[in-house]
Design a protein around this motif. Structure first.
Motif, PDB file in Angstrom:
ATOM      1  N   SER A  26       0.801  -1.297  -0.103  1.00 14.49           N
ATOM      2  CA  SER A  26       0.040  -0.094   0.125  1.00 14.49           C
ATOM      3  C   SER A  26       0.758   1.205  -0.222  1.00 14.49           C
ATOM      4  N   GLU A  27       2.011   1.143   0.333  1.00 13.33           N
ATOM      5  CA  GLU A  27       3.032   2.260   0.278  1.00 13.33           C
ATOM      6  C   GLU A  27       3.296   2.780  -0.988  1.00 13.33           C
ATOM      7  N   LEU A  28       3.383   1.610  -1.931  1.00 14.24           N
ATOM      8  CA  LEU A  28       3.658   1.957  -3.427  1.00 14.24           C
ATOM      9  C   LEU A  28       2.776   2.510  -4.331  1.00 14.24           C
ATOM     10  N   PRO A  29       3.031   3.431  -4.981  1.00 13.58           N
ATOM     11  CA  PRO A  29       1.934   4.018  -5.968  1.00 13.58           C
ATOM     12  C   PRO A  29       1.661   3.011  -6.959  1.00 13.58           C
ATOM     13  N   ALA A  30       0.212   2.945  -7.514  1.00 12.49           N
ATOM     14  CA  ALA A  30       0.024   2.027  -8.510  1.00 12.49           C
ATOM     15  C   ALA A  30       0.373   2.433 -10.004  1.00 12.49           C
ATOM     16  N   LYS A  31       0.772   1.426 -10.760  1.00  9.87           N
ATOM     17  CA  LYS A  31       1.344   1.592 -12.036  1.00  9.87           C
ATOM     18  C   LYS A  31       0.423   1.406 -13.272  1.00  9.87           C
ATOM     19  N   ARG A  32       0.515   1.973 -14.241  1.00  3.04           N
ATOM     20  CA  ARG A  32      -0.181   1.498 -15.498  1.00  3.04           C
ATOM     21  C   ARG A  32       0.631   0.519 -16.125  1.00  3.04           C
ATOM     22  N   LEU A  50      15.144   7.334  -6.766  1.00  2.00           N
ATOM     23  CA  LEU A  50      16.084   6.168  -6.566  1.00  2.00           C
ATOM     24  C   LEU A  50      16.929   6.319  -7.409  1.00  2.00           C
ATOM     25  N   LYS A  51      18.414   6.236  -7.008  1.00  2.00           N
ATOM     26  CA  LYS A  51      19.279   6.103  -8.056  1.00  2.00           C
ATOM     27  C   LYS A  51      19.585   4.672  -8.368  1.00  2.00           C
ATOM     28  N   ARG A  52      19.285   3.793  -7.537  1.00  2.36           N
ATOM     29  CA  ARG A  52      19.453   2.402  -7.917  1.00  2.36           C
ATOM     30  C   ARG A  52      18.222   1.489  -7.257  1.00  2.36           C
ATOM     31  N   SER A  53      17.907   0.591  -7.913  1.00  4.97           N
ATOM     32  CA  SER A  53      16.712  -0.193  -7.209  1.00  4.97           C
ATOM     33  C   SER A  53      17.102  -1.085  -6.263  1.00  4.97           C
ATOM     34  N   PRO A  54      16.321  -1.148  -5.192  1.00 10.03           N
ATOM     35  CA  PRO A  54      16.587  -2.136  -3.863  1.00 10.03           C
ATOM     36  C   PRO A  54      16.062  -3.414  -4.388  1.00 10.03           C
ATOM     37  N   LEU A  55      15.476  -3.679  -5.288  1.00  8.88           N
ATOM     38  CA  LEU A  55      14.918  -4.782  -5.604  1.00  8.88           C
ATOM     39  C   LEU A  55      15.761  -5.903  -6.418  1.00  8.88           C
ATOM     40  N   SER A  56      15.716  -6.913  -6.087  1.00  9.88           N
ATOM     41  CA  SER A  56      16.367  -7.885  -6.989  1.00  9.88           C
ATOM     42  C   SER A  56      15.159  -8.756  -7.890  1.00  9.88           C
ATOM     43  N   ILE A  57      14.936  -8.635  -8.914  1.00  6.70           N
ATOM     44  CA  ILE A  57      13.982  -9.404  -9.763  1.00  6.70           C
ATOM     45  C   ILE A  57      14.567 -10.692 -10.477  1.00  6.70           C
ATOM     46  N   VAL A  58      13.976 -11.617 -10.441  1.00  6.36           N
ATOM     47  CA  VAL A  58      14.521 -12.682 -11.009  1.00  6.36           C
ATOM     48  C   VAL A  58      13.451 -13.540 -11.636  1.00  6.36           C
ATOM     49  N   THR A  59      13.648 -14.412 -12.659  1.00  5.17           N
ATOM     50  CA  THR A  59      12.741 -15.227 -13.404  1.00  5.17           C
ATOM     51  C   THR A  59      12.269 -16.440 -12.356  1.00  5.17           C
ATOM     52  N   ALA A  60      10.872 -16.643 -12.171  1.00  4.68           N
ATOM     53  CA  ALA A  60      10.412 -17.542 -11.247  1.00  4.68           C
ATOM     54  C   ALA A  60       9.775 -18.729 -12.305  1.00  4.68           C
ATOM     55  N   LEU A  61       9.246 -18.459 -13.476  1.00  2.84           N
ATOM     56  CA  LEU A  61       8.673 -19.533 -14.226  1.00  2.84           C
ATOM     57  C   LEU A  61       8.374 -18.807 -15.640  1.00  2.84           C
ATOM     58  N   THR A  70       8.422  -1.165 -11.672  1.00  2.00           N
ATOM     59  CA  THR A  70       8.568  -0.717 -10.168  1.00  2.00           C
ATOM     60  C   THR A  70       9.660   0.495 -10.202  1.00  2.00           C
ATOM     61  N   TYR A  71       9.837   1.189 -11.197  1.00  2.65           N
ATOM     62  CA  TYR A  71      10.776   2.401 -11.409  1.00  2.65           C
ATOM     63  C   TYR A  71      10.194   3.381 -10.272  1.00  2.65           C
ATOM     64  N   ASN A  72      11.425   3.801  -9.612  1.00  2.00           N
ATOM     65  CA  ASN A  72      11.184   5.056  -8.802  1.00  2.00           C
ATOM     66  C   ASN A  72      12.016   6.057  -9.052  1.00  2.00           C
ATOM     67  N   SER A  73      11.888   7.188  -9.532  1.00  2.00           N
ATOM     68  CA  SER A  73      12.657   8.225 -10.082  1.00  2.00           C
ATOM     69  C   SER A  73      13.372   8.842  -8.873  1.00  2.00           C
ATOM     70  N   LYS A 127       1.027   0.727 -19.539  1.00  2.00           N
ATOM     71  CA  LYS A 127       2.011   1.467 -20.356  1.00  2.00           C
ATOM     72  C   LYS A 127       3.322   2.076 -19.770  1.00  2.00           C
ATOM     73  N   ASP A 128       3.167   2.037 -18.260  1.00  2.00           N
ATOM     74  CA  ASP A 128       4.364   2.621 -17.720  1.00  2.00           C
ATOM     75  C   ASP A 128       5.537   1.611 -17.884  1.00  2.00           C
ATOM     76  N   SER A 129       5.245   0.445 -18.079  1.00  2.00           N
ATOM     77  CA  SER A 129       6.331  -0.748 -18.381  1.00  2.00           C
ATOM     78  C   SER A 129       6.606  -1.151 -19.606  1.00  2.00           C
ATOM     79  N   PHE A 130       5.695  -0.501 -20.581  1.00  2.00           N
ATOM     80  CA  PHE A 130       5.851  -0.948 -21.929  1.00  2.00           C
ATOM     81  C   PHE A 130       7.362  -0.751 -22.565  1.00  2.00           C
ATOM     82  N   LEU A 131       7.869  -1.669 -23.195  1.00  2.00           N
ATOM     83  CA  LEU A 131       9.015  -1.509 -23.712  1.00  2.00           C
ATOM     84  C   LEU A 131       9.077  -2.169 -25.251  1.00  2.00           C
TER      85      LEU A 131
END
Length: 425
Positions: free
Chosen positions: A73-79, A134-145, A129-132, A81-85
């Motif tokens: 709940s602390e994190l803002p909701a994203k659309r 922060l210089k670096r992301s604290p998250l470690s995102i990996v492939t689960a499946l 999960t981009y946060n402008s 299109k925010d992640s579209f690449l």
């Protein structure tokens, strides 16, 4: 279920089409490529291309734990299109790059495409999960499946530019579903090649505990539908896990199948449980194996100092294909890939043991299971890291595969389940 259909192994190039393929570069201009994707990922987490610097950077990431959200709940909701690449793979306009993807038979190495999809899925998730601030992301995102890949074109051409697009379509508390599409420039336009669905997980900077990700806010009925599909995919995965043969007994019909297989191998002259004979045009399951070994060098590391998941997928696919080729006596085509599950990370320096097994056949189809595990020579322990399922098609009918033991019978039923899911989807 993950399915890859109609990947042709025929030669795909022609002189007349090459000029059209190369023209794609001028049409889309200077677009991001896969090298830029991987460079961007290093920037996001503060990784280095130098092995010694990389180790230090990963040790420093632990201090980023204080930047993690205490709740979603602390994190803002994203659309969405925010992640579209959109990323391009200029095979037609860059001959040197083409060499990396080219097979001896002038087709595209599908294992390389798996590596690219894996990198893209990670960057899409970081874009969500981009946060402008922060210089670096604290998250470690990996492939689960790797949940699903559907081929929409029979041929992937080695001399035509490729375009990848993708975005986040569903999120849980710490998991992310990324859908990607691949198209190829030919005859003056891009045509669809495949659709892929990956499931990613976010963890803390030390990659030990789950971390919260931004919620997703759909906009419009089309995005609502994508979100509902993500929920349905999650429910299906839970259902398949619950029905696993490693947890529950086979169904009645499956038990009858196994018993019929047993009866067909009994020697009628001795009428003994121990006396078994191989039926005509059949192969014992134990004789349809192919194994491989990889020493995991730093060159194959990902941005978190573990072995790159795309590398593991490529090696497993190539071993599975080789086994199907040996079993069927010809170059098989890939029909489906099903549920690539990442159970445990592979550390740098590990001895990675890959074992492929033909576990089910029907007509021209060959179902192959690849099991990967790390072996510690000091403790003599084996730990499973990944399970891969592939369906291949031969150009002729192949021998029937026959299990001899109860364990092999469970592999047979599991292979049959995966094959049936491929046929039904």
């Amino acid at each position: 279920m993950l399915s890859v259909r109609f990947l042709s192994l025929r030669s795909a190039s022609s002189l007349s089409s090459r000029s059209l393929c190369i023209a794609a570069a001028t049409n889309h201009g200077k677009a991001p490529d896969m090298a830029e994707v991987r460079n961007r990922l290093r920037e996001i987490v503060g990784a280095s291309t130098n092995w010694s610097d990389h180790q230090q950077a990963m040790a420093e990431r632990v201090s980023l734990s204080s930047m993690l959200a205490k709740s979603q709940s602390e994190l803002p909701a994203k659309r969405m299109k925010d992640s579209f690449l959109e990323v391009h793979l200029p095979l037609g306009s860059e001959p040197e790059l083409r060499e990396k993807y080219l097979t001896y038979h002038n087709t595209v190495r599908f294992g390389r495409i798996l590596e690219d999809l894996d990198s893209l899925a990670v960057l899409i998730s970081y874009s969500h999960t981009y946060n402008s601030a922060l210089k670096r992301s604290p998250l470690s995102i990996v492939t689960a499946l790797v949940d699903k890949i559907d081929m929409r074109q029979h041929v992937i051409y080695p001399d035509c530019d490729i375009k990848f697009t993708g975005q986040v379509t569903w999120v849980g508390r710490s998991s992310i579903e990324a859908k990607m599409h691949m198209s190829q420039y030919r005859d003056g336009a891009y045509s669809p090649v495949l659709d892929a669905t990956f499931v990613m997980v976010a963890r803390d900077p030390a990659n030990k505990r789950a971390a919260f990700v931004n919620p997703l806010k759909p906009e419009g009925p089309e995005e609502e539908k994508l979100l509902q599909e993500g929920e349905a995919n999650k429910s299906r995965r839970v259902e398949l896990s619950t029905a696993s043969l490693l947890k529950v007994a086979p169904a009645d019909e499956e038990r009858r199948i196994i018993h019929d297989l047993f009866l067909n191998t009994l020697d009628t002259n001795t009428v003994s449980f121990r006396s078994r004979i191989l039926p005509p045009k059949s192969v014992w399951m134990e004789d349809a194996k192919l194994k491989g070994l990889e020493i995991c060098h730093p060159q194959q590391r990902n941005i978190f100092n573990r072995i790159f998941g795309g590398f593991l997928m490529r090696k497993a696919y190539e071993l599975g294909w080789a086994n199907a080729c040996s079993f069927g006596g010809c170059r098989p085509s890939l029909v489906a890939v099903d549920d690539i599950l990442f159970q445990k990370p592979v550390e740098i320096g590990s001895l990675l043991m890959l074992s492929s097994q033909v576990c089910y056949t029907q007509g021209k189809y060959i179902q192959v299971r690849v099991h990967s595990e790390v072996f510690d020579p000091l403790t003599q322990q084996h730990n499973t890291t990944n399970i891969f399922h592939y369906t291949f098609a031969s150009d002729r009918d192949v021998p029937s595969i026959v299990p001899r033991t109860y364990g092999e019978s469970m592999l047979y039923l599991d292979g049959k389940r995966h094959f049936n899911q491929t046929v039904e989807s």
